[in-house]
Scaffold this motif. Structure first.
Motif, PDB file in Angstrom:
ATOM      1  N   ASN A 209       0.203  30.014   8.070  1.00 48.88           N
ATOM      2  CA  ASN A 209       0.409  31.189   8.914  1.00 48.88           C
ATOM      3  C   ASN A 209       1.683  31.876   8.425  1.00 48.88           C
ATOM      4  OD1 ASN A 209       0.946  33.057  10.920  1.00 48.88           O
ATOM      5  ND2 ASN A 209       0.453  31.669  12.608  1.00 48.88           N
ATOM      6  N   LEU A 210       1.558  33.064   7.841  1.00 46.15           N
ATOM      7  CA  LEU A 210       2.715  33.732   7.244  1.00 46.15           C
ATOM      8  C   LEU A 210       3.790  34.078   8.262  1.00 46.15           C
ATOM      9  CD1 LEU A 210       0.995  36.107   4.644  1.00 46.15           C
ATOM     10  CD2 LEU A 210       2.048  33.873   4.252  1.00 46.15           C
ATOM     11  N   ARG A 211       3.403  34.179   9.531  1.00 45.88           N
ATOM     12  CA  ARG A 211       4.400  34.446  10.574  1.00 45.88           C
ATOM     13  C   ARG A 211       5.340  33.264  10.790  1.00 45.88           C
ATOM     14  NH1 ARG A 211      -0.413  36.891  12.499  1.00 45.88           N
ATOM     15  NH2 ARG A 211      -1.103  34.852  13.211  1.00 45.88           N
ATOM     16  N   GLU A 212       4.917  32.088  10.302  1.00 45.90           N
ATOM     17  CA  GLU A 212       5.714  30.875  10.487  1.00 45.90           C
ATOM     18  C   GLU A 212       6.604  30.556   9.288  1.00 45.90           C
ATOM     19  OE1 GLU A 212       5.835  28.968  13.362  1.00 45.90           O
ATOM     20  OE2 GLU A 212       4.764  30.737  14.114  1.00 45.90           O
ATOM     21  N   VAL A 213       6.589  31.421   8.275  1.00 47.35           N
ATOM     22  CA  VAL A 213       7.403  31.175   7.072  1.00 47.35           C
ATOM     23  C   VAL A 213       8.852  31.556   7.357  1.00 47.35           C
ATOM     24  CG1 VAL A 213       7.811  31.832   4.675  1.00 47.35           C
ATOM     25  CG2 VAL A 213       5.476  31.506   5.495  1.00 47.35           C
ATOM     26  N   LYS A 214       9.755  30.618   7.072  1.00 49.53           N
ATOM     27  CA  LYS A 214      11.189  30.852   7.284  1.00 49.53           C
ATOM     28  C   LYS A 214      11.911  31.102   5.970  1.00 49.53           C
ATOM     29  CE  LYS A 214      15.211  28.760   9.578  1.00 49.53           C
ATOM     30  NZ  LYS A 214      15.683  27.573  10.328  1.00 49.53           N
ATOM     31  N   PHE A 215      11.487  30.407   4.889  1.00 51.80           N
ATOM     32  CA  PHE A 215      12.226  30.483   3.623  1.00 51.80           C
ATOM     33  C   PHE A 215      11.291  30.167   2.464  1.00 51.80           C
ATOM     34  CE2 PHE A 215      15.026  28.756   0.296  1.00 51.80           C
ATOM     35  CZ  PHE A 215      16.029  29.709   0.260  1.00 51.80           C
ATOM     36  N   TYR A 216      11.452  30.906   1.362  1.00 54.38           N
ATOM     37  CA  TYR A 216      10.726  30.599   0.131  1.00 54.38           C
ATOM     38  C   TYR A 216      11.721  30.101  -0.907  1.00 54.38           C
ATOM     39  CZ  TYR A 216       8.462  31.171  -4.380  1.00 54.38           C
ATOM     40  OH  TYR A 216       7.989  30.940  -5.649  1.00 54.38           O
ATOM     41  N   ASN A 217      11.483  28.897  -1.403  1.00 51.48           N
ATOM     42  CA  ASN A 217      12.329  28.308  -2.441  1.00 51.48           C
ATOM     43  C   ASN A 217      11.638  28.514  -3.773  1.00 51.48           C
ATOM     44  OD1 ASN A 217      13.606  26.379  -4.253  1.00 51.48           O
ATOM     45  ND2 ASN A 217      14.557  25.522  -2.416  1.00 51.48           N
ATOM     46  N   GLY A 219      10.668  28.571  -7.807  1.00 48.99           N
ATOM     47  CA  GLY A 219      10.547  27.610  -8.896  1.00 48.99           C
ATOM     48  C   GLY A 219       9.322  27.995  -9.674  1.00 48.99           C
ATOM     49  N   LYS A 220       8.686  27.053 -10.381  1.00 49.01           N
ATOM     50  CA  LYS A 220       7.454  27.378 -11.099  1.00 49.01           C
ATOM     51  C   LYS A 220       6.422  27.942 -10.140  1.00 49.01           C
ATOM     52  CE  LYS A 220       3.914  25.521 -14.166  1.00 49.01           C
ATOM     53  NZ  LYS A 220       3.371  24.322 -14.854  1.00 49.01           N
ATOM     54  N   GLY A 221       6.200  27.225  -9.069  1.00 52.31           N
ATOM     55  CA  GLY A 221       5.373  27.742  -7.982  1.00 52.31           C
ATOM     56  C   GLY A 221       6.237  27.912  -6.751  1.00 52.31           C
ATOM     57  N   GLY A 222       7.175  26.975  -6.618  1.00 57.13           N
ATOM     58  CA  GLY A 222       8.080  26.985  -5.487  1.00 57.13           C
ATOM     59  C   GLY A 222       7.471  26.299  -4.273  1.00 57.13           C
ATOM     60  N   PHE A 223       8.190  26.392  -3.161  1.00 61.36           N
ATOM     61  CA  PHE A 223       7.642  25.857  -1.916  1.00 61.36           C
ATOM     62  C   PHE A 223       8.176  26.660  -0.746  1.00 61.36           C
ATOM     63  CE2 PHE A 223      11.499  23.401  -2.751  1.00 61.36           C
ATOM     64  CZ  PHE A 223      12.135  23.378  -1.523  1.00 61.36           C
ATOM     65  N   LEU A 224       7.452  26.576   0.372  1.00 62.42           N
ATOM     66  CA  LEU A 224       7.827  27.268   1.594  1.00 62.42           C
ATOM     67  C   LEU A 224       8.447  26.288   2.580  1.00 62.42           C
ATOM     68  CD1 LEU A 224       4.621  29.433   2.212  1.00 62.42           C
ATOM     69  CD2 LEU A 224       6.792  30.221   1.240  1.00 62.42           C
ATOM     70  N   ILE A 225       9.410  26.767   3.333  1.00 66.74           N
ATOM     71  CA  ILE A 225       9.918  26.033   4.484  1.00 66.74           C
ATOM     72  C   ILE A 225       9.492  26.814   5.718  1.00 66.74           C
ATOM     73  CG2 ILE A 225      11.951  25.178   5.697  1.00 66.74           C
ATOM     74  CD1 ILE A 225      13.375  24.988   3.020  1.00 66.74           C
ATOM     75  N   LEU A 226       8.764  26.144   6.601  1.00 69.35           N
ATOM     76  CA  LEU A 226       8.244  26.796   7.801  1.00 69.35           C
ATOM     77  C   LEU A 226       9.187  26.598   8.979  1.00 69.35           C
ATOM     78  CD1 LEU A 226       4.473  25.822   7.436  1.00 69.35           C
ATOM     79  CD2 LEU A 226       5.731  27.717   6.399  1.00 69.35           C
ATOM     80  N   LEU A 242       1.319  35.593  -3.060  1.00 68.49           N
ATOM     81  CA  LEU A 242       2.010  35.175  -1.850  1.00 68.49           C
ATOM     82  C   LEU A 242       3.225  36.059  -1.590  1.00 68.49           C
ATOM     83  CD1 LEU A 242       2.759  33.240   0.481  1.00 68.49           C
ATOM     84  CD2 LEU A 242       3.961  31.845  -1.225  1.00 68.49           C
ATOM     85  N   LEU A 243       4.017  36.304  -2.628  1.00 66.27           N
ATOM     86  CA  LEU A 243       5.220  37.123  -2.449  1.00 66.27           C
ATOM     87  C   LEU A 243       4.855  38.552  -2.030  1.00 66.27           C
ATOM     88  CD1 LEU A 243       7.395  35.861  -5.446  1.00 66.27           C
ATOM     89  CD2 LEU A 243       7.634  35.308  -3.016  1.00 66.27           C
ATOM     90  N   ARG A 244       3.750  39.066  -2.555  1.00 68.54           N
ATOM     91  CA  ARG A 244       3.297  40.388  -2.119  1.00 68.54           C
ATOM     92  C   ARG A 244       2.898  40.356  -0.654  1.00 68.54           C
ATOM     93  NH1 ARG A 244       0.633  40.513  -7.224  1.00 68.54           N
ATOM     94  NH2 ARG A 244      -1.353  39.964  -6.233  1.00 68.54           N
ATOM     95  N   ALA A 245       2.200  39.294  -0.258  1.00 69.24           N
ATOM     96  CA  ALA A 245       1.758  39.177   1.136  1.00 69.24           C
ATOM     97  C   ALA A 245       2.940  39.047   2.088  1.00 69.24           C
ATOM     98  CB  ALA A 245       0.824  37.980   1.289  1.00 69.24           C
ATOM     99  N   LEU A 246       3.961  38.286   1.655  1.00 69.97           N
ATOM    100  CA  LEU A 246       5.140  38.108   2.492  1.00 69.97           C
ATOM    101  C   LEU A 246       5.931  39.415   2.608  1.00 69.97           C
ATOM    102  CD1 LEU A 246       6.361  34.613   1.273  1.00 69.97           C
ATOM    103  CD2 LEU A 246       5.565  35.179   3.558  1.00 69.97           C
TER     104      LEU A 246
END
Length: 246
Positions: A209-217, A219-226, A242-246
């Motif tokens: 749920n993109l509304r629950e994304v707090k931080f994008y770390n 990297g090659k793909g990286g990871f999300l912190i919700l 994903l970055l476009r959607a965010l």
């Protein structure tokens, strides 16, 4: 051997699809035409009836659905392609048609082709496409999602869902308040249902749920912190979308 047409205005996407088809499906599929504009598409499909069409959802200033509604007949199988996770995917799924997210994955392509080969007569395709166009016109989105549990169905709003995680043929659904439900449905089914509700499949195993994304770390793909503190891996091939959607 099926004759297919590719409707695609992005050269890199069309070339990738043709390479995958030539390398892995040359005994199943022959590409007879690559159509790059709405005008070419309407003219060719108005006079010809291939077995299968790989139809980009957006071609310049028109959508695949608008073009299909202008054709005198739609007696071909359709696999939609799109870079937009939420674009009409629920309606496509409800109408028993298939879609592929760009960049197209070899395994997902093989699964979609297998479904086409196992599908019934061409007349079914006509009904599926008409159902799809009708569903798009309704523009009805679910206010609640039914989750099958041991004792029945639990109904939740999309806003209550933080993320979904695949586990073979099961899906773990993480809800606000720290609750988790496990249901006997695949992640792709919930991806189709929730894509136009602000959810994004960041990895083969994760729908967020993109509304629950707090931080994008990054990297090659990286990871999300919700917002609930959980970390979710991002597949490298889905990072840009994903970055476009965010």
């Amino acid at each position: 051997m099926m004759n297919c047409v590719i409707v695609e205005d992005e050269p890199q996407s069309a070339e990738r699809l043709m390479i995958l088809l030539g390398k892995h499906h040359s005994q199943q599929i022959h590409v007879e035409k690559w159509l790059k504009t709405p005008e070419e598409t309407l003219e060719y499909l108005g006079k010809n009836s291939p077995d299968l069409v790989f139809f980009d959802v957006e071609i310049r200033d028109q959508t695949a659905f608008e073009m299909m509604s202008q054709l005198p007949k739609n007696e071909f199988k359709v696999i939609f392609t799109t870079a937009h996770e939420g674009y009409a995917l629920k309606a496509i799924k409800v109408s028993a048609l298939d879609y592929l997210l760009k960049p197209i994955d070899q395994t997902e392509l093989a699964e979609a082709i297998e479904k086409v080969e196992k599908s019934r007569e061409k007349s079914d395709s006509v009904k599926q496409i008409l159902d799809l166009i009708a569903d798009l016109k309704k523009e009805k989105l679910p206010s609640k999602i039914g989750l099958p549990t041991l004792f029945g169905q639990e109904y939740v709003t999309p806003e209550e869902i933080i993320r979904c995680e695949a586990d073979v043929n099961y899906t773990h659904i993480f809800l606000k308040g720290g609750r988790k439900l496990t249901v006997a449905k695949t992640l792709k089914e919930y991806e189709s249902l929730l894509a136009d509700q602000g959810f994004f499949r960041v990895h083969n195993s994760h729908l967020v749920n993109l509304r629950e994304v707090k931080f994008y770390n990054k990297g090659k793909g990286g990871f999300l912190i919700l917002k609930d503190g959980s970390e979710v891996e991002v597949a490298s091939r889905r990072k840009d979308a994903l970055l476009r959607a965010l």
